[in-house]
Design an enzyme around this catalytic site. Structure first.
Site, short mmCIF file in Angstrom:
data_model
loop_
_atom_site.label_atom_id
_atom_site.label_comp_id
_atom_site.label_asym_id
_atom_site.label_seq_id
_atom_site.Cartn_x
_atom_site.Cartn_y
_atom_site.Cartn_z
N LYS A 167 0.85 -1.20 0.00
CA LYS A 167 0.00 0.00 0.00
C LYS A 167 0.88 1.25 0.00
O LYS A 167 0.65 2.19 -0.75
CB LYS A 167 -0.92 0.01 1.24
CG LYS A 167 -2.11 -0.92 1.09
CD LYS A 167 -2.85 -1.14 2.40
CE LYS A 167 -3.91 -2.23 2.20
NZ LYS A 167 -4.52 -2.68 3.46
N GLN A 214 -4.86 -1.24 9.64
CA GLN A 214 -4.80 -2.60 9.07
C GLN A 214 -5.43 -3.61 10.03
O GLN A 214 -5.07 -3.68 11.20
CB GLN A 214 -3.33 -2.94 8.80
CG GLN A 214 -3.12 -4.27 8.10
CD GLN A 214 -3.67 -4.30 6.68
OE1 GLN A 214 -3.49 -3.38 5.90
NE2 GLN A 214 -4.37 -5.38 6.34
N ASP A 231 -11.30 3.00 4.16
CA ASP A 231 -11.71 1.59 4.09
C ASP A 231 -13.24 1.48 4.05
O ASP A 231 -13.77 0.42 3.73
CB ASP A 231 -11.19 0.83 5.32
CG ASP A 231 -10.09 -0.15 4.96
OD1 ASP A 231 -9.94 -0.46 3.76
OD2 ASP A 231 -9.39 -0.62 5.88
#
Ligand code: NDP
Length: 300
Positions: free
Chosen positions: A54, A98, A121
């Site tokens: 990422k 994460q 997200d």
């Protein structure tokens, strides 16, 4: 094999190219650099790989990338304090924590402490509610990537029968909402669904997000249907040598590809789109934060 292979790798490269163009425009015309902060708690090897890639791709499209790697024993208070700091940092437009988090941390609490407008997200309860009511939101990256590929292949999805196998909060449910938003007739299947093969046989679009290797065989697929395989499963591959493994999806690729009209492979299908959509969401968030037009084609 008759199905058209939907090349997620190439599609994702195209999306990243569009993101990079928007980043350049934001810098040149407005003096703004979109920034993405990724927070990793602990040393889960798979998460470390995701975070690394990422960060690399964030830099490649010209954005600012910030990584916070915290010890596995980090307290909830310290993690929340970091998120608060990022929420208040004007150079950061996207915050990603994460998952999974170590067991002692409350995932819901942590995710819901992110400023919803920076929740790239799309897991914050406000974004879930906005998506569910058809309002402008941050859309979870994996389903957004699937939607982009479906729109690209079909043009309009209106009136198509879509079956989503899996009802998780990160894939199945938001995918269903997005398909409904595009006027599909949506069925959500799960582990208690009766006659799953028959349910899937009725679908013009099948999205498999189960986490069971090659569970969907070709004879469940309606001829000409589009198969989007979200699953990523590692299985033994003795044919490659002792102890070797390979990745497979939730659909049995060879048999499904014989019947389907189009199919995403694993690897190289949905996977690459997820990170591309994370970058797209960060640009979208940056544009919204600065009262600028959102990038076309990169949102739901
Ligand atoms: P979850 O484990 O959270 O959800 C799995 C879903 O599948 C559940 O709703 C479960 O039903 C359902 N299910 C399980 N067994 C069956 C069965 N026999 N028949 C029908 N439904 C079943 O998984 P995720 O949604 O997080 O992930 C799904 C897959 O997608 C995984 O392989 C994951 O690795 C992959 N993935 C890939 C991403 C990418 O970037 N490509 C991103 C995210 C996930 P129930 O609710 O009844 O238990």
């Amino acid at each position: 094999m008759s199905a058209k292979v939907i090349d997620g790798k190439a599609f994702a490269a195209k999306v990243r190219g569009q993101v990079a163009e928007h980043v350049t425009r934001l810098k040149d015309e407005h003096g703004i650099t979109p920034g993405l902060a990724v927070v990793l708690v602990g040393e889960d090897p798979a998460s470390q790989v995701y975070v690394r890639s990422k960060g690399k791709m964030t830099l490649e499209v010209g954005m600012k990338s910030v990584e916070h790697k915290l010890d596995a024993n980090t307290s909830e208070a310290d993690l929340l304090a970091l998120i608060d700091q990022l929420n208040n940092d004007d150079t950061i437009h996207g915050i990603l924590v994460q998952l999974p988090l170590p067991k002692h941390l409350n995932e819901d609490l942590v995710i819901n402490s992110i400023d919803p407008s920076k929740d790239v997200d799309g897991f914050h309860i406000s974004n879930v509610g906005l998506l569910g009511t058809g309002q402008k939101s941050m859309v979870p990256c994996t389903p957004l990537g699937c939607l982009m590929m479906l729109r690209d292949h079909h043009g309009s999805l209106s009136g198509l029968n879509a079956v989503v196998v899996g009802r998780s909060n990160i894939v199945g449910k938001p995918m269903s909402q997005l398909l409904l938003g595009d006027s599909c007739t949506v069925t959500i299947a799960h582990s208690r669904t009766k006659d799953l093969p028959d349910v899937v046989r009725g679908a013009d679009i099948v999205v498999a997000a189960v986490g069971r290797p090659e569970m969907v065989p070709g004879d469940w697929i309606k001829p000409g249907a589009t198969v989007i395989d979200v699953g990523i499963n590692r299985i033994d591959a003795p044919e490659k040598g002792e102890g070797k493994t390979r990745l497979v999806g939730d659909c049995h690729y060879e048999s499904c590809a014989e019947v389907a009209g189009a199919i995403t492979p694993v690897p190289g299908g949905v996977g690459p789109m997820t990170i591309a959509c994370l970058l797209a969401n960060t640009v979208t968030s940056c544009c919204r934060a600065n009262g600028l037009d959102e990038p076309e084609g990169l949102t739901a």
